[in-house]
Write an enzyme that holds these catalytic residues in place. Structure first.
Site, PDB file in Angstrom:
ATOM      1  N   GLU A   1       0.833  -1.217   0.000  1.00 50.07           N
ATOM      2  CA  GLU A   1       0.000   0.000   0.000  1.00 50.07           C
ATOM      3  C   GLU A   1       0.861   1.258   0.000  1.00 50.07           C
ATOM      4  OE1 GLU A   1      -3.168  -0.017  -0.480  1.00 50.07           O
ATOM      5  OE2 GLU A   1      -3.301  -2.194  -0.388  1.00 50.07           O
TER       6      GLU A   1
ATOM      7  N   ASP B   1       3.808  -4.157  -5.787  1.00 48.36           N
ATOM      8  CA  ASP B   1       4.370  -5.449  -5.353  1.00 48.36           C
ATOM      9  C   ASP B   1       5.896  -5.387  -5.376  1.00 48.36           C
ATOM     10  OD1 ASP B   1       1.963  -6.649  -4.883  1.00 48.36           O
ATOM     11  OD2 ASP B   1       1.922  -7.854  -6.712  1.00 48.36           O
TER      12      ASP B   1
HETATM   13 ZN   LIG Z   1      -2.561  -2.555  -4.695  1.00 46.71          ZN
END
Ligand SMILES: [Zn+2]
Length: 410
Positions: free
Chosen positions: A277, A358
């Site tokens: 996030e 990611d």
């Molecule tokens: Zn995401």
């Protein structure tokens, strides 16, 4: 342009979208039984996998029912003069153009939501219940509905009144004022949604001090991210499905973790989800999404301003006396192929951003806990391991699990 031509355009768009959606859902369903890719073979045990297959099938069948229902409803309304009927009622009640529009949309939106309530009831209390996701009570379900109607009436009512007021004094130029209004509103909501709207539906509390909070803070300071607001929200009030999200920016930025997430994941896995996030924030995805949505809104309002004074659009939806509100209904449908296209584009960027977030988590924290957390979250929501690539291209804002894992392992 003659209004019958516009009428058939509207009908064509509604039917075309229905056919395309149905074909795509069918293609996706045909891949439900595909062999499981090696990278995600350990997500489910055989029994759980069987359950996930049944869940996908139940949702697929239910999707057919709801899409047929909404098609029949809107086409029926168009063909049998439903919009004209509501317009007549509204004109009998008041001569004020703003009040007419408010009542017109109020009747149509709340009326159609009311008709759709048995379907959403079935989805929550039959399908979600059967697969063990549902935690909501009938009381919460009805209260949620009531609250969201009130919110729509207040917020939607204020915005719509302002837009029609702009139209009354600026004519076609109303789109610029409306654009400014929506831009300010979008920004405001992004900053204060968590503070103002979320408490109407959920309880949220600051994350308790303890090892999890320490780990999160240690990570945040390592990547130079000032994080004052970490909140835990009681998502378990409605569903067992887990989530985490990021909102706001500057001083208002905050991370919200579902209590279900904290129960399901290990501490390292939660930090990995959080790192992802924070990656969205660090890579400017939040600002990009905000600016893009404001630009797309401006584009749509500009196109709307070109058509708003065209009486054919009101006549095409079966309203005899052309008006702003009737034209808005017609325009909403006529514009939907364009918004489908911009939606495709936004999903495309969103999937790219997921890889970037990611990668950020992988580089600044670690890949393995993110991989195991993604697997757990997929398992706990019985998500589809073998979606059709075209379905992914159209509907997915996140890449399929197997591709995210391959990227994280790379
Ligand atoms: Zn995401």
């Amino acid at each position: 342009m003659d209004h019958t031509v516009v009428f058939y355009c509207i009908l064509g768009i509604l039917l075309g979208e229905f056919v395309l959606t149905t074909i795509l859902n069918y293609l996706n369903a045909k891949k439900f039984r595909d062999p499981i890719p090696a990278d995600v073979h350990d997500v489910y045990n055989p029994e759980e996998y069987k359950k996930s297959q049944e869940y996908k099938l139940a949702n697929y069948r239910f999707g057919i029912v709801t899409s047929v229902f909404s098609l029949v409803l809107i086409v029926g309304f168009l063909v049998f003069g439903g919009f004209g009927f509501v317009d007549t009622i509204v004109r009998d009640l008041t001569n004020n153009q703003i009040l007419q529009a408010l009542l017109f949309f109020g009747f149509i939106m709340i009326g159609s939501d009311f008709l759709a309530t048995p379907l959403s009831y079935y989805q929550t209390f039959v399908i979600e219940e059967k697969f063990g996701f549902n935690k909501t009570t009938v009381k919460t379900f009805l209260l949620d509905k009531l609250k969201s109607w009130l919110m729509t009436i207040v917020i939607g009512g204020i915005l719509l009144s302002l837009v029609i007021w702009f139209f009354q004094f600026a004519g076609k130029g109303f789109w610029l004022y409306t654009w400014a209004l929506i831009a300010v509103f979008t920004l405001f909501m992004n900053l204060f949604y968590s503070k103002l709207i979320v408490p109407l539906f959920n309880k949220q509390e600051p994350l308790e001090t303890g090892s999890l909070k320490e780990k999160i803070e240690a990570y945040a300071s390592k990547v130079g991210f000032e994080l004052k607001n970490i909140f835990v929200i009681n998502g378990s009030k409605r569903s067992t499905k887990a989530n985490a999200y990021f909102s706001g920016f500057g001083k208002e930025k905050r991370v919200t973790l579902y209590d279900t997430l904290i129960n399901d994941l290990e501490e390292d896995e939660i930090v990995a989800v959080l790192a992802h996030e924070i990656g969205h924030y660090k890579k400017h995805h939040i600002i990009f999404n905000l600016i893009t949505s404001v630009l797309l809104t401006g584009f749509m309002l500009f196109i709307l301003s070109l058509f708003i004074n065209n009486p054919s659009i009101s006549l095409a939806v079966g309203v005899d006396r052309p008006s702003f509100h009737a034209a808005l209904i017609g325009f909403g449908i006529l514009y939907s192929p364009i918004s489908e296209l911009t939606g495709l584009l936004m999903n495309y960027f969103s999937r790219k951003f997921e890889y970037q977030a990611d990668d950020f988590a992988k580089n600044t924290f670690a890949a393995p806990p993110l991989i195991t957390s993604l697997k757990k979250l997929s398992k706990n929501s019985l998500s589809n391991l073998t979606p059709h690539p075209t379905y992914v291209f159209v509907h997915y804002s996140h890449p399929p699990l197997v591709e995210r894992i391959r990227n994280l392992k790379a």
